[in-house]
Design a protein around this motif. Structure first.
Motif, PDB file in Angstrom:
ATOM      1  N   ILE A  22       1.497 -11.897 -30.707  1.00 59.35           N
ATOM      2  CA  ILE A  22       1.885 -13.549 -30.953  1.00 59.35           C
ATOM      3  C   ILE A  22       2.241 -12.487 -32.684  1.00 59.35           C
ATOM      4  CG2 ILE A  22       1.059 -14.446 -32.984  1.00 59.35           C
ATOM      5  CD1 ILE A  22      -1.557 -15.121 -30.390  1.00 59.35           C
ATOM      6  N   ALA A  23       2.433 -11.330 -32.772  1.00 58.41           N
ATOM      7  CA  ALA A  23       2.311 -11.069 -34.365  1.00 58.41           C
ATOM      8  C   ALA A  23       3.490 -11.171 -34.755  1.00 58.41           C
ATOM      9  CB  ALA A  23       1.116  -9.780 -34.784  1.00 58.41           C
ATOM     10  N   THR A  24       4.480  -9.747 -33.000  1.00 59.41           N
ATOM     11  CA  THR A  24       5.594  -9.489 -32.885  1.00 59.41           C
ATOM     12  C   THR A  24       6.784 -10.574 -33.187  1.00 59.41           C
ATOM     13  OG1 THR A  24       5.334  -7.273 -31.668  1.00 59.41           O
ATOM     14  CG2 THR A  24       7.089  -8.581 -31.793  1.00 59.41           C
ATOM     15  N   MET A  25       6.475 -11.800 -32.130  1.00 64.24           N
ATOM     16  CA  MET A  25       6.811 -13.155 -32.337  1.00 64.24           C
ATOM     17  C   MET A  25       7.191 -14.083 -33.779  1.00 64.24           C
ATOM     18  SD  MET A  25       6.317 -14.933 -28.578  1.00 64.24           S
ATOM     19  CE  MET A  25       5.031 -15.105 -29.194  1.00 64.24           C
ATOM     20  N   LEU A  26       5.298 -13.924 -34.207  1.00 67.50           N
ATOM     21  CA  LEU A  26       5.976 -14.765 -35.625  1.00 67.50           C
ATOM     22  C   LEU A  26       6.187 -14.177 -36.749  1.00 67.50           C
ATOM     23  CD1 LEU A  26       4.611 -17.295 -37.180  1.00 67.50           C
ATOM     24  CD2 LEU A  26       2.415 -14.960 -37.517  1.00 67.50           C
ATOM     25  N   PHE A  27       6.171 -13.239 -36.977  1.00 66.33           N
ATOM     26  CA  PHE A  27       7.158 -11.899 -37.534  1.00 66.33           C
ATOM     27  C   PHE A  27       8.082 -10.630 -37.030  1.00 66.33           C
ATOM     28  CE2 PHE A  27       2.138 -11.746 -39.228  1.00 66.33           C
ATOM     29  CZ  PHE A  27       2.422 -12.461 -40.490  1.00 66.33           C
ATOM     30  N   GLY A  28       8.352 -11.229 -36.241  1.00 62.12           N
ATOM     31  CA  GLY A  28      10.166 -10.447 -36.051  1.00 62.12           C
ATOM     32  C   GLY A  28      11.012 -11.292 -35.603  1.00 62.12           C
ATOM     33  N   TRP A  29      10.773 -12.359 -34.329  1.00 60.42           N
ATOM     34  CA  TRP A  29      11.052 -14.109 -34.877  1.00 60.42           C
ATOM     35  C   TRP A  29      11.790 -13.405 -33.241  1.00 60.42           C
ATOM     36  CZ3 TRP A  29      14.302 -14.384 -39.472  1.00 60.42           C
ATOM     37  CH2 TRP A  29      13.511 -14.635 -40.629  1.00 60.42           C
ATOM     38  N   PRO A  30      11.399 -12.291 -32.359  1.00 62.96           N
ATOM     39  CA  PRO A  30      12.428 -11.894 -31.124  1.00 62.96           C
ATOM     40  C   PRO A  30      12.238 -13.159 -30.601  1.00 62.96           C
ATOM     41  CG  PRO A  30      10.638 -10.775 -31.246  1.00 62.96           C
ATOM     42  CD  PRO A  30      10.553 -11.449 -32.369  1.00 62.96           C
ATOM     43  N   ARG A  31      13.345 -13.222 -29.307  1.00 62.18           N
ATOM     44  CA  ARG A  31      12.908 -14.262 -28.185  1.00 62.18           C
ATOM     45  C   ARG A  31      11.876 -13.929 -27.072  1.00 62.18           C
ATOM     46  NH1 ARG A  31      18.456 -14.191 -29.454  1.00 62.18           N
ATOM     47  NH2 ARG A  31      19.410 -16.726 -29.431  1.00 62.18           N
ATOM     48  N   VAL A  32      11.285 -14.632 -26.418  1.00 64.02           N
ATOM     49  CA  VAL A  32      10.042 -13.911 -25.761  1.00 64.02           C
ATOM     50  C   VAL A  32      10.439 -13.131 -24.584  1.00 64.02           C
ATOM     51  CG1 VAL A  32       9.931 -16.282 -24.186  1.00 64.02           C
ATOM     52  CG2 VAL A  32       8.277 -14.887 -24.357  1.00 64.02           C
ATOM     53  N   SER A  33      11.653 -13.213 -23.912  1.00 64.17           N
ATOM     54  CA  SER A  33      12.748 -12.555 -23.004  1.00 64.17           C
ATOM     55  C   SER A  33      12.340 -10.844 -23.803  1.00 64.17           C
ATOM     56  CB  SER A  33      13.716 -13.236 -21.965  1.00 64.17           C
ATOM     57  OG  SER A  33      14.965 -13.162 -23.723  1.00 64.17           O
ATOM     58  N   ALA A  34      13.070 -10.961 -24.414  1.00 62.83           N
ATOM     59  CA  ALA A  34      13.202  -9.654 -25.618  1.00 62.83           C
ATOM     60  C   ALA A  34      12.005  -8.399 -25.923  1.00 62.83           C
ATOM     61  CB  ALA A  34      13.679  -9.517 -26.625  1.00 62.83           C
ATOM     62  N   PHE A  71      14.041  -2.548 -31.439  1.00 66.21           N
ATOM     63  CA  PHE A  71      15.070  -2.847 -30.499  1.00 66.21           C
ATOM     64  C   PHE A  71      14.993  -3.624 -29.926  1.00 66.21           C
ATOM     65  CE2 PHE A  71      14.301   1.624 -32.903  1.00 66.21           C
ATOM     66  CZ  PHE A  71      16.224   1.544 -33.371  1.00 66.21           C
ATOM     67  N   LEU A  72      15.523  -4.934 -29.651  1.00 63.81           N
ATOM     68  CA  LEU A  72      15.510  -5.699 -28.302  1.00 63.81           C
ATOM     69  C   LEU A  72      16.505  -5.453 -28.070  1.00 63.81           C
ATOM     70  CD1 LEU A  72      14.170  -8.657 -31.583  1.00 63.81           C
ATOM     71  CD2 LEU A  72      13.072  -7.127 -30.084  1.00 63.81           C
ATOM     72  N   GLY A  73      16.934  -6.258 -26.784  1.00 65.75           N
ATOM     73  CA  GLY A  73      17.519  -6.688 -25.421  1.00 65.75           C
ATOM     74  C   GLY A  73      18.112  -7.829 -25.607  1.00 65.75           C
ATOM     75  N   GLU A  74      18.776  -8.352 -26.626  1.00 63.49           N
ATOM     76  CA  GLU A  74      18.714  -9.514 -26.249  1.00 63.49           C
ATOM     77  C   GLU A  74      19.569 -10.753 -25.903  1.00 63.49           C
ATOM     78  OE1 GLU A  74      16.952 -12.236 -28.323  1.00 63.49           O
ATOM     79  OE2 GLU A  74      16.405 -10.767 -29.591  1.00 63.49           O
ATOM     80  N   LYS A  75      19.711 -11.453 -25.742  1.00 58.07           N
ATOM     81  CA  LYS A  75      21.422 -12.249 -24.948  1.00 58.07           C
ATOM     82  C   LYS A  75      22.180 -12.623 -25.162  1.00 58.07           C
ATOM     83  CE  LYS A  75      21.192 -16.542 -26.083  1.00 58.07           C
ATOM     84  NZ  LYS A  75      20.791 -18.118 -26.092  1.00 58.07           N
ATOM     85  N   GLY A  76      22.466 -12.090 -23.606  1.00 59.18           N
ATOM     86  CA  GLY A  76      24.378 -11.682 -23.180  1.00 59.18           C
ATOM     87  C   GLY A  76      24.236  -9.818 -23.287  1.00 59.18           C
ATOM     88  N   GLY A  77      23.065  -9.445 -23.172  1.00 55.47           N
ATOM     89  CA  GLY A  77      23.335  -8.242 -23.131  1.00 55.47           C
ATOM     90  C   GLY A  77      23.399  -7.587 -24.657  1.00 55.47           C
TER      91      GLY A  77
END
Length: 240
Positions: free
Chosen positions: A73-85, A104-110
């Motif tokens: 929850i803190a990662t999503m709240l303070f880092g704003w990554p998408r849940v898939s990442a 280091f996040l893997g986001e949409k579209g590679g």
């Protein structure tokens, strides 16, 4: 309107496939225009400061499940990554060097995204990694599922696992769990950051958006995201 646009996109893709396969010579839907959708504000539920603190403080961190869930929850709240990442994060993707910690996040579209992490999220993730004893398993998934004995496995969580956890934790904290979702933390973090004097260009970079207008949907109130910028987020009790 949004549903009509999604249906039109699906029809075009299907007909494009038929053209590619030689079944059709042209795509009859290629020149059909869907209705224009104009959105100025997002509809994702946003938590206020008291709700955020109630949620985090309600989690029992005497067990590994609580430490893990609080860190997610803190990662999503303070880092704003998408849940898939978040689901795809591995231990090696959490990197601390000196006074800064990056994800280091893997986001949409590679697309790959490197973001700074707030000190609160650092503290919670560090506590989870230490208790889980996974620091040396750098190729393993960071956030892992539990077995029926409530022990960590090597299997990663998927987005439905995290959504079920979020709703369970929100319900326990007596929050509106029916509407709160994974994306609520991304929206809440950006909203809080902007309300505390954050910059839209820095927020765009941190969120991995291509356009500031997309980032602006979350605002309800190059190296642009510095440590001072990310630390603008602070959740405080309402003293009234």
């Amino acid at each position: 309107v949004r549903t009509v646009k999604q249906h039109m996109a699906a029809i075009r893709m299907c007909l494009d496939y038929l053209v590619t396969g030689g079944i059709l010579t042209t795509n009859p839907a290629s020149n059909v225009r869907a209705p224009k959708l104009s959105v100025t504000k997002g509809v994702t539920p946003v938590l206020d400061d008291d709700q955020v603190l109630d949620l985090l403080e309600s989690i029992d961190v005497s067990k590994i499940a609580g430490l893990r869930d609080r860190a997610i929850i803190a990662t999503m709240l303070f880092g704003w990554p998408r849940v898939s990442a978040v689901c795809g994060l591995r231990v090696k993707d959490y990197e601390s060097s000196g006074r800064k910690t990056h994800l280091f996040l893997g986001e949409k579209g590679g697309k790959e995204l490197r973001i700074l992490l707030h000190h609160v999220a650092e503290e919670y993730v560090d506590a989870y990694i230490k208790a889980a004893d996974i620091a040396e398993d750098r190729a393993g998934f960071l956030f892992r599922a539990l077995d029926r004995h409530r022990r960590l496995t090597e299997r990663k969580l998927d987005r439905s696992d995290i959504l079920a956890m979020v709703k369970r934790r929100a319900k326990k904290a007596e929050l509106p769990w029916e509407t709160i979702c994974n994306h609520s933390f991304r929206a809440t973090g950006i909203t809080n950051y902007m309300a505390n004097g954050g910059r839209i260009d820095a927020a765009k970079e941190q969120a991995g958006h291509a356009d500031e207008r997309t980032t602006g949907l979350y605002d309800r109130s190059s190296d642009k995201m510095t440590k001072a910028e990310v630390e603008r987020m602070r959740f405080e009790r309402n003293k009234q």
